[in-house]
Design a protein around this motif. Structure first.
Motif, PDB file in Angstrom:
ATOM      1  N   LEU A 278       0.850  -1.186   0.000  1.00  0.00           N
ATOM      2  CA  LEU A 278       0.000   0.000   0.000  1.00  0.00           C
ATOM      3  C   LEU A 278       0.886   1.236   0.000  1.00  0.00           C
ATOM      4  O   LEU A 278       1.818   1.333   0.802  1.00  0.00           O
ATOM      5  CB  LEU A 278      -0.900   0.006   1.236  1.00  0.00           C
ATOM      6  CG  LEU A 278      -1.807   1.226   1.425  1.00  0.00           C
ATOM      7  CD1 LEU A 278      -2.929   1.219   0.393  1.00  0.00           C
ATOM      8  CD2 LEU A 278      -2.383   1.246   2.842  1.00  0.00           C
ATOM      9  N   CYS A 304      -4.341   6.701  -2.416  1.00  0.00           N
ATOM     10  CA  CYS A 304      -3.641   5.492  -1.988  1.00  0.00           C
ATOM     11  C   CYS A 304      -3.668   4.523  -3.161  1.00  0.00           C
ATOM     12  O   CYS A 304      -4.664   4.449  -3.897  1.00  0.00           O
ATOM     13  CB  CYS A 304      -4.320   4.842  -0.789  1.00  0.00           C
ATOM     14  SG  CYS A 304      -4.083   5.696   0.777  1.00  0.00           S
ATOM     15  N   ARG A 306      -2.683   0.408  -4.248  1.00  0.00           N
ATOM     16  CA  ARG A 306      -2.423  -0.906  -3.636  1.00  0.00           C
ATOM     17  C   ARG A 306      -2.191  -1.923  -4.753  1.00  0.00           C
ATOM     18  O   ARG A 306      -2.927  -1.946  -5.749  1.00  0.00           O
ATOM     19  CB  ARG A 306      -3.613  -1.294  -2.768  1.00  0.00           C
ATOM     20  CG  ARG A 306      -3.528  -2.660  -2.117  1.00  0.00           C
ATOM     21  CD  ARG A 306      -4.608  -2.764  -1.059  1.00  0.00           C
ATOM     22  NE  ARG A 306      -4.892  -4.139  -0.668  1.00  0.00           N
ATOM     23  CZ  ARG A 306      -5.684  -4.497   0.340  1.00  0.00           C
ATOM     24  NH1 ARG A 306      -6.292  -3.552   1.061  1.00  0.00           N
ATOM     25  NH2 ARG A 306      -5.900  -5.761   0.637  1.00  0.00           N
ATOM     26  N   PRO A 377      -7.376  -3.270   5.837  1.00  0.00           N
ATOM     27  CA  PRO A 377      -7.034  -3.899   4.552  1.00  0.00           C
ATOM     28  C   PRO A 377      -8.088  -4.850   4.018  1.00  0.00           C
ATOM     29  O   PRO A 377      -8.202  -5.022   2.794  1.00  0.00           O
ATOM     30  CB  PRO A 377      -5.728  -4.640   4.859  1.00  0.00           C
ATOM     31  CG  PRO A 377      -5.142  -3.925   6.022  1.00  0.00           C
ATOM     32  CD  PRO A 377      -6.309  -3.476   6.839  1.00  0.00           C
TER      33      PRO A 377
END
Length: 558
Positions: A278, A304, A306, A377
């Motif tokens: 991440l 963000c 990922r 998560p």
């Protein structure tokens, strides 16, 4: 082995209501660090080591200002350390034998400290320290005969599967803003040295110039290393030096200095230990932009990104999510229950000092973000980030701040200084900051489970049993046992930070816990760790343990 920690009484889950009698998340002012804690690492169950620029901080040693110190987690007292070389803007990690190594640093001294030596090739060793208050504990340095192979200012560091350190990138000089190609340390080296002790050139580090200082790196479960710098990423083969190019971070977002975002390896879980990374924050400013054309008021990014590091995940590429606000220079930290804390940073600007056309005081950034967020998560995309119940501080933590999970289960937060020396005459959010806070989860204030005893060492793949105490109010519906490397905090990144969940079973009488250690050193590189027990979301204090034999990493014979 008796517990090394003063075990407090106990707690309740982050996801579980604590009742009206229990406080929520809380910032607690703890005291004064004496030096700006721009780098921090937990070196024992009771001690955190701070490093700073050799400037004119108030903490004194041997007739001059200190630039190293030990913070006592039990008493909130600070004691100076004698540091020979300038560890400003260094990195670091733990070796497999439990010694902390700080690497690289600043080339220059400061008029108030005439004895300071060049730190760019520095190796500073803090060996395991038995005294809870740090009495008699010292840093070892011998810069004439014991140093890196290449000068490195703004490098990064990771402990790798043989227990040694992989040291990546940086600059040979004190750069004013961007990394300069002719002066960049576009190489990888190891400590103790490997492959003849000659730094290995990296095309990735050349390609990711000029915004590539403090590259973010993580050891993967196959023993290779993921790296991200600028907006680019690779998988690096330690043995061959081969670099597999991965997809770029989307939308032109850049995440390494001077455009710092942060990055973290998400918790690894058995049986597959599938790795995901991440990356949050930074900026989408093109890295061809002269710093004088950048504003301290330009918003950072709320992005963000990922990536799942399997063949399928790499083919799919980075998945974009959004924080609640833009952040430059945030830090991402593991929580023992598997959540990620997003803390610190600024809403606008970039890292560094006195380079943009409208600095605030000397700061290239402004609008500090005072409220942390939590990232879950395993929640669905779009529902992973929240700040419900999170407190708000009034202390800015922007450039040259640090944060770390502690063995007690809370977070120690310190630093902030976008100046070339101690400066309290600039605007308050950009002053040299000596106040130290903890960010305390709700479970710090209620009965918590305890690990009553534990082995000094655990072998890979071995099963071991520890006695535990479980508060009567916990139903034991969900048990998590996390093995955690607390990492080294510097410049919005936690080098070597790692969380591995371990298979665990609580006995029927709730008095003992049977745990299986990670299967091999790729999953958890050998070295020190803390074991945290979380029951129904309520986390214990950490139990210190050595993973592996505790032997020193292999030495290369030249």
């Amino acid at each position: 082995m008796k517990s090394l920690l003063p075990l407090l009484a106990a707690s309740v889950a982050l996801a579980t209501p604590l009742g009206s009698q229990a406080p929520g998340w809380t910032f607690t002012l703890k005291g004064n660090s004496g030096i700006v804690a721009l780098e921090s690492i937990v070196v024992s169950p009771t001690l955190v080591l701070f490093l700073d620029l050799a400037a004119d901080d108030p903490l004194q040693i041997d007739g001059h200002s200190a630039w190293g110190a030990l913070w006592d987690l039990q008493t909130s007292q600070v004691s100076p350390l004698n540091v020979v070389t300038n560890g400003f803007c260094a990195s670091g990690a733990m070796l497999s034998n439990g010694s902390m190594v700080s690497v690289g640093g600043f080339p220059n001294g400061f008029p108030g400290n005439p004895t300071i030596e060049n730190g760019t090739m520095g190796l500073r060793i803090f060996e395991p320290c038995a005294d809870p208050a740090g009495v008699g504990c010292t840093l070892f340095e011998d810069p004439l005969t014991f140093h890196l192979a290449e000068s490195r200012y703004y490098p990064s560091t990771s402990r790798i599967p043989d227990g040694s350190l992989m040291i990546v990138g940086g600059s040979h000089i004190n750069v004013p803003f961007y990394n300069i190609p002719e002066d960049a340390a576009s190489t990888v080296e190891f400590f103790p040295p490997k492959f003849g002790g000659v730094p290995r050139p990296s095309e990735f580090l050349k390609r990711s110039l000029p915004s590539n200082m403090f590259p973010r790196q993580f050891v993967l479960p196959d023993g290779k290393v993921f790296m991200v710098a600028n907006n680019q990423s690779i998988i690096y083969d330690i043995e061959t030096g081969d670099e597999r190019i991965l997809p770029d971070i989307p939308n032109g977002v850049r995440v390494t200095n001077p455009f710092d975002g942060s990055a973290i390896l998400l918790p690894l879980s058995p049986p597959n230990y599938t790795p995901e990374v991440l990356v949050c924050g930074g900026t989408d400013i093109p890295d061809t932009t002269p710093p004088i054309e950048i504003s301290s008021q330009r918003p950072g990014t709320d992005q963000c990104s990922r990536i799942l590091l399997t063949e399928e995940g790499i083919k799919r590429g980075w998945v974009v999510e959004r924080m609640l606000e833009a952040r430059v220079m945030p830090e991402l930290l593991h929580m023992p229950n598997g959540q990620i804390l997003i803390v610190n940073g600024a809403g606008t600007g970039v890292a560094g000092s006195s380079a943009v056309h409208d600095p605030v005081g000397n700061s290239n950034a402004d609008n500090p973000v005072f409220t942390p967020s939590l990232y879950s998560p395993n929640a669905p995309v779009g529902r992973r980030i929240h700040n419900n119940g999170m407190p708000t501080t009034d202390i800015a933590r922007m450039y040259h701040s640090s944060a770390t999970l502690t063995p007690q289960g809370n977070f120690l937060i310190a630093g902030n200084n976008p100046n070339n020396h101690t400066n309290i005459t600039v605007p308050v959010n950009t002053r040299s900051e000596f106040r130290v806070e903890t960010l305390d989860p709700p479970f710090m204030f209620v009965p918590r489970p305890r690990i009553l005893d534990g082995p000094e060492k655990i072998g890979f793949g071995k099963r071991f049993t520890v006695p535990v105490s479980v508060p009567d109010n916990l139903q034991t519906r969900n048990i998590q046992v996390a093995l955690v490397d607390l990492g080294f905090s510097s410049h919005a990144f936690h080098s070597s930070a790692r969380l591995v969940f371990m298979d665990a079973h609580l006995s029927n009488d709730r008095r003992s816990l049977s745990i299986t250690a990670p299967p091999n050193p790729n999953i958890y590189p050998p070295g020190p760790a803390y074991i945290f027990l979380t029951i129904d979301g309520v986390t214990s204090e950490g139990q210190q343990v050595m993973v592996g034999t505790g032997a020193s990493p292999p030495q290369t014979n030249f």
